[in-house]
Design an enzyme around this catalytic site. Sequence first.
Site, mmCIF file in Angstrom:
data_model
loop_
_atom_site.group_PDB
_atom_site.id
_atom_site.type_symbol
_atom_site.label_atom_id
_atom_site.label_comp_id
_atom_site.label_asym_id
_atom_site.label_seq_id
_atom_site.Cartn_x
_atom_site.Cartn_y
_atom_site.Cartn_z
ATOM 1 N N ASP A 126 0.858 -1.179 0.000
ATOM 2 C CA ASP A 126 0.000 0.000 0.000
ATOM 3 C C ASP A 126 0.893 1.228 0.000
ATOM 4 O O ASP A 126 1.741 1.392 0.876
ATOM 5 C CB ASP A 126 -0.892 0.006 1.244
ATOM 6 C CG ASP A 126 -1.735 1.260 1.358
ATOM 7 O OD1 ASP A 126 -2.724 1.371 0.621
ATOM 8 O OD2 ASP A 126 -1.415 2.134 2.196
ATOM 9 N N ASP B 250 1.292 4.938 0.652
ATOM 10 C CA ASP B 250 0.643 6.001 1.428
ATOM 11 C C ASP B 250 1.463 7.279 1.288
ATOM 12 O O ASP B 250 2.151 7.707 2.207
ATOM 13 C CB ASP B 250 0.528 5.574 2.883
ATOM 14 C CG ASP B 250 -0.391 6.472 3.700
ATOM 15 O OD1 ASP B 250 -0.728 7.565 3.215
ATOM 16 O OD2 ASP B 250 -0.751 6.088 4.810
ATOM 17 N N GLU C 50 1.501 11.033 1.110
ATOM 18 C CA GLU C 50 0.671 12.172 1.513
ATOM 19 C C GLU C 50 1.449 13.478 1.326
ATOM 20 O O GLU C 50 2.127 13.926 2.243
ATOM 21 C CB GLU C 50 0.241 11.988 2.976
ATOM 22 C CG GLU C 50 -0.522 10.686 3.220
ATOM 23 C CD GLU C 50 -1.019 10.534 4.656
ATOM 24 O OE1 GLU C 50 -1.278 11.557 5.317
ATOM 25 O OE2 GLU C 50 -1.164 9.392 5.105
ATOM 26 N N TYR D 275 -11.503 10.146 6.897
ATOM 27 C CA TYR D 275 -11.349 10.606 8.267
ATOM 28 C C TYR D 275 -10.381 11.778 8.222
ATOM 29 O O TYR D 275 -9.916 12.163 7.144
ATOM 30 C CB TYR D 275 -10.848 9.497 9.197
ATOM 31 C CG TYR D 275 -9.804 8.566 8.611
ATOM 32 C CD1 TYR D 275 -8.478 8.963 8.487
ATOM 33 C CD2 TYR D 275 -10.140 7.285 8.189
ATOM 34 C CE1 TYR D 275 -7.508 8.111 7.960
ATOM 35 C CE2 TYR D 275 -9.185 6.422 7.662
ATOM 36 C CZ TYR D 275 -7.879 6.834 7.545
ATOM 37 O OH TYR D 275 -6.925 6.000 7.015
#
Length: 399
Positions: A137, A139, A141, A211
Amino acid sequence: MNKLISILIACIFFVSCESQKSTKIEKTDVPINIMAYYVPREGYMPDQLPLEQLTHIIFSFSKVIDGEMQFRNAESDGILKQLVAQKEKHPQLKVMIACGGWTADGFSDAVFTKESRSKFISSTIDFIEKYQLDGVDIDWEYPAIPAGGTKARPEDKENFTLLMKGLREALDQLDRPQILTFASAGWKRYYKNVELLEVMKYVDYMNVMTYDQAGGATKFATHHTALGHRSLADIEQSPLGVAMTIQNAELPEGEDLWEPQSAEEIIRFCVEKGVDPNQIVIGAAFYGRGWTGVPPEDTGLYQPNTGPISGGTSYSVLLTDFTEEAGYEKHWDPVAKAPFLYNPTDSIFVTYDDTKSIKLKTQYAIENNLGGIMFWQLSSDSKDDSSLLNAIFTEALKK
């Protein structure tokens, strides 16, 4: 004859035990993927996890170090090996590695050239082979958006696509199926900085971080992980609504307008962009966010605050410390489909997911043919039957 009876009884007992084992495995055959991000914590090591309730567990995090995928902490090596070993007891489980995370730098440089991308991709394959993982995965950001002190450049947009394409091609060369996912933001600006439909050609799932819709620096107390959509017109009379309306009036033409955020809205947005719902994984929060100095009007919702609360707000802590005995009143927002807490004595507002909102997210994922539900993160859950994961799992089994 007695010997024969004993043999028959032993056979029946053996078959019965095997049937019970089989039933346990079959129970994990839920209609959607249940994906847990997992950060190891003392007292919650791999052999203590409720892995029978998961389809995927994503060990978090490896980092981009010197252009390669590596662990920053040496102890992560042994813990990941322990986690992979649990597949002997839980054959349904897919164990993945998440690379990156908030404030994790290195992606922009690692994918900037063909040579640097090849180096990073090669290190990722070596990492997967070393631990015999089921996938990775990413990630990051965020591509082309500097956040948390990370480097970003305009070329990130195309280079992110090239990274995912290269990873897919390399993963497909391994001798067992590999899962490729990425964590995407839950707000619209992110999708202007990725070639969304091109990226989706190469990945299995997009884990949408529905979220952190509000962070610690947010000036108003609001939901951080709402499922249900509420328009700006719905809250225009509130302090948050007034502030958003003023900000929108000052925005240059073509800029995205400020509006309340929700999982429903960002998923609708992605589907309208052309993303296959089966590739979208909705996000849930196993932690809360809170603010101090929140006035009592509307029990604090959409009111100004004076700053974030201090201390932890993991779901397990919310259950033990943020209680009625401690002065917290629990409220339910039927439009946002989300709970919140308000302490009128201390003027504290807390937003979070509970078992009710988690069940609604699970229902939403199934009814809208999404790829599944994921959450950040497993170690923050309570360790009993009232856990958020148990709520997801039992709700999914109803379908």
